[in-house]
Design an enzyme around this catalytic site. Structure first.
Site, PDB file in Angstrom:
ATOM      1  N   CYS A 119       7.633  -6.096 -79.247  1.00  0.00           N
ATOM      2  CA  CYS A 119       7.560  -5.396 -80.527  1.00  0.00           C
ATOM      3  C   CYS A 119       8.345  -4.108 -80.384  1.00  0.00           C
ATOM      4  O   CYS A 119       9.273  -4.024 -79.580  1.00  0.00           O
ATOM      5  CB  CYS A 119       6.116  -5.154 -80.945  1.00  0.00           C
ATOM      6  SG  CYS A 119       5.130  -4.266 -79.731  1.00  0.00           S
ATOM      7  N   HIS A 161      17.915   4.400 -43.225  1.00  0.00           N
ATOM      8  CA  HIS A 161      18.449   3.216 -42.548  1.00  0.00           C
ATOM      9  C   HIS A 161      18.070   3.296 -41.071  1.00  0.00           C
ATOM     10  O   HIS A 161      18.649   4.068 -40.303  1.00  0.00           O
ATOM     11  CB  HIS A 161      19.972   3.168 -42.712  1.00  0.00           C
ATOM     12  CG  HIS A 161      20.579   1.839 -42.385  1.00  0.00           C
ATOM     13  ND1 HIS A 161      20.703   1.371 -41.101  1.00  0.00           N
ATOM     14  CD2 HIS A 161      21.103   0.882 -43.194  1.00  0.00           C
ATOM     15  CE1 HIS A 161      21.278   0.182 -41.119  1.00  0.00           C
ATOM     16  NE2 HIS A 161      21.528  -0.137 -42.385  1.00  0.00           N
TER      17      HIS A 161
END
Length: 630
Positions: free
Chosen positions: A26, A553
């Site tokens: 909606c 990392h």
């Protein structure tokens, strides 16, 4: 988070495509029909960046997004088959048997009417503006320009059965083109001519009670629903070699006369009964009726059951030509706007003020869910003030007997759809609701300390400027007001340029530092959201509450370990707090396998910052500030 990533994250957290039987949207929310609610991670959904809140109710899982919901919805079509016509044409009645009767009703209504609301609102505004122009003498009704514009504004409502046939067929799993042909027969000129003439009509000797089907709602929905059952029966018993011709032929030959003889008249009669019943109740005391409905409207919206009233609104329009009930939603919308403006004025926290300001603007254009879920409902007292103010404004609207001549999301843009008798009363009711809500909220106040926007402020402690050296650009001075990134791993800090990997050492990935780990644990360096994870578990990307994107990392080329010696403890989309454990890894095993364990910590969106400062101190512990962004 961009719309594609948000769609991917939501789909993952609702249990994947296989756990979703239907998806519609909606104005502000995605509405999922879920197969197994146990597979949905609601906690993670609620804290996902881009999601305002999650509501379970009316047989649906509703994920409130805000103004971006159409963009996110479209992305589901790119990453899944949820929006494909092949899925839409699949029967859904069997899936809808779970849940309450109200839940199934709301699910059906929202699926049928949601796709039409945008066009319906546009046509309604145009119709209202034309009515104003005629009333003020600016445009004569016989003028060709008026005739053309009136056709543009009225065609959707005149041919409403044909549009409802499309959405109903998709919902009930029927052939869309046969359904449209059925609806077209109901509004066919010669059929309407029989009604206008008042002649006795029969079908092979069987009397037919003629009705006017233009602008009607219930008859075509009932007809397509029945047709869907007949279609599945025929498809099971007709050979596939002739099915594509015989099934549509039988459907048209049976359903058109059947609708004109039974379903249509029953639907029209039922529509009139509903409309008359409401008019009777409303006429008994319109002030109380409008006040009560205006007060409860946002409560209905919260639980998603307001869709049950959309059918009543449209039915009133088709039978009576106006909807009194629809007008009562105006004060409910603008009372929330007043409360949001009060929060924006009174709040001390900058982030809460900014959030209230943006949702206030959205609410003026009819999008109240972000403000309700994100501000007033969380603060409680502003929501209560808005409900009380809505009741006051609703009483004014009821006293004036205001009404809507068309459908459309209530907002500043759609005020013309309420033009007619009681129009000034409608405007006054909305103004009263807005001002009363604003003043009540300012007087009553609220406790902003518990709001998430205030609780998300950075908590890093003070640091001395001598502890830092500029990384980008050289020679600049540290701005202590900048965002701070903490040490994610206990160990020794080294310059990124010393990393034995050109991708990191050259700064191509981003600016930052590197760490020689002393133990195998990675902690969150700040309050953030997990943007990216890797199946190997050797790295992850975070996004801070203020937009910094950080890559951690663990090791160089360790992706080749394919997840050995790593254990990832979070998932994409997770919200994490500073100091929360993210990754566990076997430091000795990785080193024994011949891999460098140095861990780069880089800001991947470094170009967004004029200055990035890194710590000069070599030895650090988890939580110490190692990067400051200015």
């Amino acid at each position: 988070m961009n719309s594609k990533v948000l769609a991917e994250s939501i789909l993952k957290l609702v249990g994947g495509e296989g756990n979703v039987s239907a998806l519609v949207h909606c104005a502000t929310r995605l509405r999922f029909k879920i197969n197994d609610i146990g597979r949905v991670d609601i906690t993670k959904l609620e804290v996902l960046d881009g999601v305002i809140t999650v509501v379970q109710g009316a047989g649906q899982l509703q994920v409130v997004i805000g103004n971006r919901v159409p963009e996110v919805y479209r992305e589901f079509g790119a990453i899944s088959s949820l929006l494909n016509d092949s899925r839409d044409s699949a029967p859904t009645q069997t899936r809808d048997k779970d849940g309450t009767v109200l839940g199934r009703l709301v699910d059906v209504v929202s699926a049928i009417f949601t796709p039409l609301l945008g066009a319906m609102a546009a046509a309604g505004v145009l119709k209202g503006l034309l009515a104003i122009a005629v009333a003020l003498g600016w445009q004569p009704t016989r003028n060709s320009s008026y005739i053309i514009l009136h056709a543009a504004s009225d065609s959707l409502f005149y041919f409403l059965p044909m549009l409802l046939a499309i959405t109903s067929a998709r919902k009930f799993g029927a052939n869309v083109f046969v359904a449209v042909s059925l609806a077209g027969a109901l509004v066919y000129p010669s059929i309407q001519g029989l009604f206008d003439a008042g002649a006795n009509v029969s079908f092979f000797g069987i009397p037919v009670v003629m009705m006017k089907y233009t602008t009607s709602v219930i008859p075509i929905i009932l007809s397509v629903w029945l047709m869907s059952y007949l279609e599945r029966f025929l498809n099971r018993h007709i050979h596939e070699s002739v099915r594509n011709i015989l099934t549509p032929f039988i459907l048209l030959a049976v359903m058109v006369p059947l609708t004109l003889m039974t379903v249509g008249p029953l639907g029209i009669s039922f529509s009139k009964i509903i409309a008359t019943a409401f008019v009777t109740i409303y006429g008994f005391n319109p002030i109380v009726a409008s006040a009560l409905f205006a007060a409860l409207w946002q409560v209905f919206v919260i639980f998603g059951v307001h869709w049950g009233f959309v059918t009543l609104f449209i039915n009133d329009l088709s039978v009576l030509g106006r909807s009194f009930l629809k007008a009562a939603t105006g004060p409910a919308v603008f009372s929330q706007s007043g409360a949001l403006l009060a929060v924006m004025i009174r709040a001390r926290d900058k982030k809460l003020r900014a959030l209230a300001g943006s949702t206030f603007i959205a609410s003026l254009f009819g999008i109240t869910e972000p403000g309700v879920y994100g501000i007033t409902l969380k603060l409680k007292r502003p929501f209560i003030c808005a409900v009380c103010a809505a009741a006051l404004g609703g009483a004014v609207v009821g006293y004036a007997r205001s009404s809507a001549m068309s459908m459309g999301m209530t907002s500043l843009l759609t005020v013309p759809i309420f033009y007619g008798d009681g129009f000034m009363g409608f405007v006054l009711g909305c103004v009263v609701a807005f001002i009363a809500s604003l003043l009540l909220t300012l007087m009553v106040g609220f406790d902003e300390a518990g709001h998430p926007a205030c609780a998300a402020a950075p908590t890093a402690g003070p640091a001395a400027a001598s502890d830092f050296a500029p990384a980008v650009p050289a020679g600049t001075t540290l701005d202590l007001a900048g965002e701070r990134i903490g040490m994610p791993i206990n160990g020794e800090l080294i310059a990124l340029s010393q990393v034995n990997d050109k991708v990191f050492s050259s700064g191509v990935v981003g600016q930052g530092v590197a760490i020689l780990p002393a133990e195998g644990r990675v902690y969150a360096p700040m309050d953030s959201r997990v943007m990216h994870t890797f199946a190997s578990g050797h790295a992850l990307g975070l996004q801070s509450d203020y937009g910094a994107e950080i890559l951690i990392h663990v090791g160089i080329d360790t992706v080749q370990l394919q997840g050995r010696y790593y254990r990832l403890l979070v998932a994409e989309g997770d919200r994490v707090r500073k100091g929360q454990l993210l990754i566990e890894f076997d430091l000795e095993a990785i080193a024994h396998a011949g891999y460098d364990t140095v861990t780069p910590v880089v800001i991947t969106n470094a170009d967004d910052y004029p200055q990035i400062n890194t710590s000069n101190l070599r030895h650090q512990k988890v939580g110490d500030t190692i990067i400051t962004l200015a």
